[in-house]
Design an enzyme around this catalytic site. Structure first.
Site, mmCIF file in Angstrom:
data_model
loop_
_atom_site.group_PDB
_atom_site.id
_atom_site.type_symbol
_atom_site.label_atom_id
_atom_site.label_comp_id
_atom_site.label_asym_id
_atom_site.label_seq_id
_atom_site.Cartn_x
_atom_site.Cartn_y
_atom_site.Cartn_z
ATOM 1 N N CYS A 127 16.338 11.402 32.696
ATOM 2 C CA CYS A 127 15.178 11.775 33.342
ATOM 3 C C CYS A 127 13.884 11.839 31.901
ATOM 4 O O CYS A 127 12.586 12.298 32.014
ATOM 5 C CB CYS A 127 15.334 12.603 34.625
ATOM 6 S SG CYS A 127 17.059 14.069 33.404
ATOM 7 N N HIS A 242 11.654 19.352 34.810
ATOM 8 C CA HIS A 242 11.656 19.561 33.904
ATOM 9 C C HIS A 242 10.476 18.956 33.029
ATOM 10 O O HIS A 242 9.341 18.842 32.368
ATOM 11 C CB HIS A 242 12.355 18.050 32.861
ATOM 12 C CG HIS A 242 13.661 17.798 33.105
ATOM 13 N ND1 HIS A 242 14.493 18.446 34.238
ATOM 14 C CD2 HIS A 242 15.105 16.593 32.913
ATOM 15 C CE1 HIS A 242 15.931 18.500 34.098
ATOM 16 N NE2 HIS A 242 16.125 16.587 33.184
HETATM 17 N N1 NAP Z 1 20.004 14.221 38.581
HETATM 18 C C1 NAP Z 1 19.671 13.633 36.845
HETATM 19 O O1 NAP Z 1 18.092 14.631 37.308
HETATM 20 C C2 NAP Z 1 19.300 12.900 36.725
HETATM 21 C C3 NAP Z 1 18.174 11.976 36.204
HETATM 22 C C4 NAP Z 1 18.337 10.509 35.666
HETATM 23 C C5 NAP Z 1 19.990 10.266 36.048
HETATM 24 N N2 NAP Z 1 21.106 11.155 36.476
HETATM 25 C C6 NAP Z 1 22.088 10.595 36.894
HETATM 26 O O2 NAP Z 1 22.397 9.993 38.219
HETATM 27 C C7 NAP Z 1 23.567 10.299 38.814
HETATM 28 C C8 NAP Z 1 23.790 11.295 39.689
HETATM 29 O O3 NAP Z 1 23.194 12.321 39.407
HETATM 30 P P1 NAP Z 1 23.007 13.372 40.493
HETATM 31 O O4 NAP Z 1 22.383 14.338 40.351
HETATM 32 O O5 NAP Z 1 23.137 12.836 41.514
HETATM 33 O O6 NAP Z 1 24.798 14.278 40.982
HETATM 34 P P2 NAP Z 1 25.267 14.191 41.929
HETATM 35 O O7 NAP Z 1 24.388 15.455 43.134
HETATM 36 O O8 NAP Z 1 26.833 15.351 41.475
HETATM 37 O O9 NAP Z 1 26.466 13.456 42.720
HETATM 38 C C9 NAP Z 1 26.996 12.455 42.437
HETATM 39 C C10 NAP Z 1 27.226 11.333 42.901
HETATM 40 O O10 NAP Z 1 28.240 10.406 42.733
HETATM 41 C C11 NAP Z 1 28.856 10.172 43.677
HETATM 42 N N3 NAP Z 1 30.184 10.041 43.134
HETATM 43 C C12 NAP Z 1 30.707 10.863 42.213
HETATM 44 N N4 NAP Z 1 32.805 9.738 41.943
HETATM 45 C C13 NAP Z 1 32.626 9.152 42.485
HETATM 46 C C14 NAP Z 1 32.788 7.986 42.642
HETATM 47 N N5 NAP Z 1 34.523 8.445 41.521
HETATM 48 N N6 NAP Z 1 33.533 7.057 43.411
HETATM 49 C C15 NAP Z 1 31.758 6.768 44.029
HETATM 50 N N7 NAP Z 1 31.314 7.550 43.896
HETATM 51 C C16 NAP Z 1 31.222 8.627 43.282
HETATM 52 C C17 NAP Z 1 29.352 11.571 44.489
HETATM 53 O O11 NAP Z 1 29.791 11.445 45.324
HETATM 54 P P3 NAP Z 1 30.198 12.625 45.916
HETATM 55 O O12 NAP Z 1 29.579 13.394 47.341
HETATM 56 O O13 NAP Z 1 31.588 11.781 47.367
HETATM 57 O O14 NAP Z 1 31.395 13.422 45.362
HETATM 58 C C18 NAP Z 1 28.289 11.337 44.005
HETATM 59 O O15 NAP Z 1 27.355 10.748 46.235
HETATM 60 C C19 NAP Z 1 24.551 10.634 37.027
HETATM 61 O O16 NAP Z 1 24.875 9.467 36.554
HETATM 62 C C20 NAP Z 1 23.075 11.260 36.120
HETATM 63 O O17 NAP Z 1 23.541 11.227 35.125
HETATM 64 C C21 NAP Z 1 20.550 11.948 37.382
#
Ligand code: NAP
Length: 349
Positions: A127, A242
């Protein structure tokens, strides 16, 4: 149902996944079926709009045209190849594939042609890198960037949903003179604090992985490994959005006025730059918007070929979900998603 693709959203219950589902709907992406996946914990859960979460299995991942991943690096490492092998193009939000030479790392406004080289997996940048390169690319094209000195002020939503809850719980406790629970998402209390520790320190490295991503991904996206980059990534108690203070040193002369002009014309960028009227980008204003906001564009008094600027964006939108959906739209416009599979529903469908 109209014509469209069969799409998987992996991590559909998370912050980025929820937003990707919403954007696919809001932007009328041609989908004939969307299947949400998440961890075992969420299987069977009904999401807004009535979709029901499925489990990732060898069988359930077959037959998709497109798979949008936001479920962390481990899940992407394990499951993205399965989807790709089954014929889907994967767009992945995690860091797992970004620096792989066979995986294009693409920002829709910056290097869309890199999509052409994909072999089944396309990576969405980190991001803080994403928003920065949207603003830097037009300056790089004009004057060639020689060196960047970056300090980020990153929101807790960049860490995930649990970190947002933790900031709110700590803030509530402090404001009500209650005990603050030991930190879980970060090494220290995040409420009313600033942590010079966004991401984690790999053994023996004096930079965090977030700082390394900012450096390495910028080189890859701008296709110029000669740019010298210094980065300090700081986590601040902002829920979403950010902010980045960036010092940009160029090879050729570039005035603040010309930089402002270039940025005003740049796709995906909004210039907010009237500091006397207290007009500059703010995280609370960027929240919920798709653009990258740039302001405080000024000459660095310490260098005749350097500018300072302040770059703000919604890290969950342009920093993740919006760019992923924009890449899907580009693939669609260019006819790159298994066109044989773009089925027109019959009247009986
Ligand atoms: N947040 C940001 O600004 C941002 C920016 C760029 C990239 N990202 C990337 O995007 C991803 C998600 O970020 P987020 O902020 O959305 O995180 P989040 O709100 O914590 O959500 C994580 C998601 O992943 C799922 N998950 C976790 N373990 C899993 C598994 N073993 N198998 C299948 N699904 C699984 C979770 O499902 P449950 O609800 O069932 O646990 C949930 O749907 C990360 O890789 C992060 O690095 C985030």
């Amino acid at each position: 149902m109209g014509e469209g693709y069969r799409i998987a959203v992996v991590g559909a219950t998370g912050q980025v996944g929820t937003l990707m589902l919403r954007l696919l709907r809001e932007r009328s992406f041609p989908a004939r079926e969307i299947v949400p996946f998440a961890s075992e914990r969420s299987v069977g859960r009904e999401l807004d709009g009535g979709l029901v979460v499925e489990a990732l299995t060898e069988d359930s991942v077959k037959g998709f045209d497109l798979a949008l991943f936001s479920a962390g690096g481990g899940t992407s490492g394990e499951w993205a190849p399965h989807f790709a092998k089954g014929g889907a193009i994967v767009i992945d939000n995690s860091s797992r594939w970004r620096m792989n030479d066979e995986v294009p790392l693409v920002v829709s406004e910056v290097n869309p042609d890199a999509l052409e080289n994909h072999r089944g997996i396309i990576a969405n940048p980190n991001c803080s890198t994403m928003q920065m390169v949207v603003a830097l690319a037009p300056l790089h094209r004009e004057a060639g960037i020689e060196r960047l000195v970056i300090a980020t002020y990153q929101a807790v939503s960049g860490t995930g949903k649990r970190a947002v809850d933790e900031l709110l719980e700590q803030s509530h406790a402090l404001l009500h003179e209650q005990d603050v629970q030991p930190p879980d998402s970060y090494a220290h209390q995040i409420a009313f604090n600033a942590l010079p520790h966004a991401g984690s320190f790999a053994e023996g490295d004096d930079h965090t992985d977030e700082e390394r991503k900012l450096i390495n991904e910028t080189h890859k996206i701008l296709d110029d490994p000669t740019i010298r980059i210094s980065a300090t990534c700081v986590r601040v108690p902002v829920v979403n959005g950010h902010s980045e203070a960036v010092n940009v040193q160029t090879r050729e002369e570039l005035s603040p006025e010309r930089a402002r002009e270039l940025l005003e014309d740049a796709p995906g960028v909004s210039v907010l730059d009237d500091p006397g009227a207290a007009l500059y980008p703010l995280a609370i204003h960027a929240d919920g918007k798709d653009d990258v906001f740039v302001g405080r564009i000024r000459r660095d008094p310490g260098h005749e070929r350097a500018l300072d600027m302040w770059i703000v964006s919604d890290n969950l939108r342009k920093g993740a979900a919006t760019n992923a959906v924009q890449l899907a739209e580009l693939l669609h416009e260019r006819g790159m998603i298994g066109s044989a599979r773009l089925t027109r529903a019959t009247s009986s469908a």
